[in-house]
Design a protein around this motif. Structure first.
Motif, mmCIF file in Angstrom:
data_model
loop_
_atom_site.group_PDB
_atom_site.id
_atom_site.type_symbol
_atom_site.label_atom_id
_atom_site.label_comp_id
_atom_site.label_asym_id
_atom_site.label_seq_id
_atom_site.Cartn_x
_atom_site.Cartn_y
_atom_site.Cartn_z
ATOM 1 N N UNK A 2 0.850 -1.193 0.000
ATOM 2 C CA UNK A 2 0.000 0.000 0.000
ATOM 3 C C UNK A 2 0.883 1.239 0.000
ATOM 4 N N UNK A 3 0.553 2.177 -0.859
ATOM 5 C CA UNK A 3 1.281 3.438 -0.901
ATOM 6 C C UNK A 3 0.281 4.580 -1.044
ATOM 7 N N UNK A 4 0.496 5.615 -0.242
ATOM 8 C CA UNK A 4 -0.326 6.819 -0.293
ATOM 9 C C UNK A 4 0.614 8.004 -0.464
ATOM 10 N N UNK A 5 0.360 8.822 -1.482
ATOM 11 C CA UNK A 5 1.244 9.944 -1.778
ATOM 12 C C UNK A 5 0.415 11.221 -1.880
ATOM 13 N N UNK A 6 0.621 12.117 -0.913
ATOM 14 C CA UNK A 6 -0.084 13.392 -0.909
ATOM 15 C C UNK A 6 0.674 14.435 -1.724
ATOM 16 N N UNK A 7 -0.087 15.380 -2.247
ATOM 17 C CA UNK A 7 0.487 16.519 -2.952
ATOM 18 C C UNK A 7 -0.482 17.683 -2.875
ATOM 19 N N UNK A 8 0.017 18.865 -3.250
ATOM 20 C CA UNK A 8 -0.855 20.030 -3.346
ATOM 21 C C UNK A 8 -0.726 21.035 -2.224
ATOM 22 N N UNK A 9 0.088 20.737 -1.222
ATOM 23 C CA UNK A 9 0.266 21.693 -0.136
ATOM 24 C C UNK A 9 1.076 22.897 -0.582
ATOM 25 N N UNK A 10 1.164 23.875 0.314
ATOM 26 C CA UNK A 10 1.935 25.071 0.006
ATOM 27 C C UNK A 10 1.598 26.197 0.944
ATOM 28 N N UNK A 11 2.057 27.385 0.578
ATOM 29 C CA UNK A 11 1.801 28.599 1.340
ATOM 30 C C UNK A 11 0.645 29.352 0.691
ATOM 31 N N UNK A 12 -0.327 29.739 1.500
ATOM 32 C CA UNK A 12 -1.495 30.447 0.983
ATOM 33 C C UNK A 12 -1.892 31.526 1.980
ATOM 34 N N UNK A 13 -2.457 32.612 1.487
ATOM 35 C CA UNK A 13 -2.903 33.692 2.367
ATOM 36 C C UNK A 13 -4.236 33.337 3.021
ATOM 37 N N UNK A 14 -4.512 33.914 4.177
ATOM 38 C CA UNK A 14 -5.828 33.707 4.794
ATOM 39 C C UNK A 14 -6.944 34.051 3.815
ATOM 40 N N UNK A 15 -7.961 33.195 3.791
ATOM 41 C CA UNK A 15 -9.065 33.372 2.854
ATOM 42 C C UNK A 15 -8.860 32.670 1.525
ATOM 43 N N UNK A 16 -7.672 32.166 1.310
ATOM 44 C CA UNK A 16 -7.362 31.492 0.051
ATOM 45 C C UNK A 16 -7.811 30.041 0.023
ATOM 46 N N UNK A 17 -7.460 29.373 -1.070
ATOM 47 C CA UNK A 17 -7.876 27.992 -1.290
ATOM 48 C C UNK A 17 -6.694 27.131 -1.730
ATOM 49 N N UNK A 18 -6.798 25.858 -1.426
ATOM 50 C CA UNK A 18 -5.860 24.841 -1.914
ATOM 51 C C UNK A 18 -6.635 23.554 -2.137
ATOM 52 N N UNK A 19 -6.139 22.743 -3.057
ATOM 53 C CA UNK A 19 -6.692 21.404 -3.226
ATOM 54 C C UNK A 19 -5.587 20.384 -3.035
ATOM 55 N N UNK A 20 -5.768 19.527 -2.059
ATOM 56 C CA UNK A 20 -4.826 18.450 -1.807
ATOM 57 C C UNK A 20 -5.278 17.197 -2.544
ATOM 58 N N UNK A 21 -4.296 16.400 -2.964
ATOM 59 C CA UNK A 21 -4.566 15.118 -3.597
ATOM 60 C C UNK A 21 -3.806 14.024 -2.862
ATOM 61 N N UNK A 22 -4.373 12.847 -2.867
ATOM 62 C CA UNK A 22 -3.705 11.675 -2.309
ATOM 63 C C UNK A 22 -3.869 10.537 -3.310
ATOM 64 N N UNK A 23 -2.764 10.163 -3.941
ATOM 65 C CA UNK A 23 -2.777 9.073 -4.918
ATOM 66 C C UNK A 23 -2.476 7.765 -4.198
ATOM 67 N N UNK A 24 -3.352 6.800 -4.392
ATOM 68 C CA UNK A 24 -3.239 5.523 -3.688
ATOM 69 C C UNK A 24 -2.875 4.401 -4.648
ATOM 70 N N UNK A 25 -2.149 3.423 -4.140
ATOM 71 C CA UNK A 25 -1.815 2.249 -4.936
ATOM 72 C C UNK A 25 -1.571 1.067 -4.006
ATOM 73 N N UNK A 26 -1.652 -0.115 -4.582
ATOM 74 C CA UNK A 26 -1.337 -1.318 -3.821
ATOM 75 C C UNK A 26 -2.521 -1.990 -3.138
ATOM 76 N N UNK A 27 -3.709 -1.432 -3.351
ATOM 77 C CA UNK A 27 -4.905 -2.049 -2.802
ATOM 78 C C UNK A 27 -6.101 -1.646 -3.666
ATOM 79 N N UNK A 28 -7.232 -2.273 -3.423
ATOM 80 C CA UNK A 28 -8.447 -1.990 -4.202
ATOM 81 C C UNK A 28 -9.087 -0.726 -3.642
ATOM 82 N N UNK A 29 -8.645 0.385 -4.163
ATOM 83 C CA UNK A 29 -8.995 1.707 -3.634
ATOM 84 C C UNK A 29 -10.503 1.871 -3.471
ATOM 85 N N UNK A 30 -11.257 1.424 -4.453
ATOM 86 C CA UNK A 30 -12.701 1.668 -4.457
ATOM 87 C C UNK A 30 -13.454 0.911 -3.375
#
Length: 115
Positions: free
Chosen positions: A1-29
């Motif tokens: 099983x592997x989980x890999x997050x991405x999408x973090x960073x520096x953002x100003x208050x009131x801003x937006x970000x979208x994080x992703x987590x890509x999964x592998x090694x198991x039946x994700x669904x």
């Protein structure tokens, strides 16, 4: 099983970000997926989770109405859309899966909310 997050960073208050987590090694669904976060100097806490088909979601009170968890089972990926970010959302964000009674974590992605 592997989980890999991405999408973090520096953002100003009131801003937006979208994080992703890509999964592998198991039946994700077939599995519930979770987002947690660990603010500096504090314990790790649950942010949100989503059922295997994506039909139901649950959120911590602190993020209700601002964050949205979703998943794409065709891409083996879970997302966390974060809007109206506040300084108190600053943390390392992790995705988590419990597969066959074992818990797996990603390496985390840093989100910093600051002006």
């Amino acid at each position: 099983v592997q989980l890999v997050e991405s999408g973090g960073g520096l953002v100003q208050p009131g801003g937006s970000l979208r994080l992703s987590c890509a999964a592998s090694g198991f039946t994700f669904s077939s599995y519930v997926m979770n987002w947690y976060r660990q603010p500096p100097g504090k314990e790790r806490e649950l942010v949100a989770f989503i059922t295997s088909a994506g039909s139901s979601t649950t959120y911590a009170d602190s993020v209700k109405g601002r964050f949205t968890i979703s998943r794409d089972n065709a891409k083996n990926t879970v997302y966390l859309q974060m809007n109206s970010l506040k300084s108190e959302d600053t943390a390392v964000y992790y995705c988590k899966a419990r597969v066959n009674f074992r818990v797996y974590w990603g390496q985390g992605t840093q989100v910093t909310v600051s002006s």
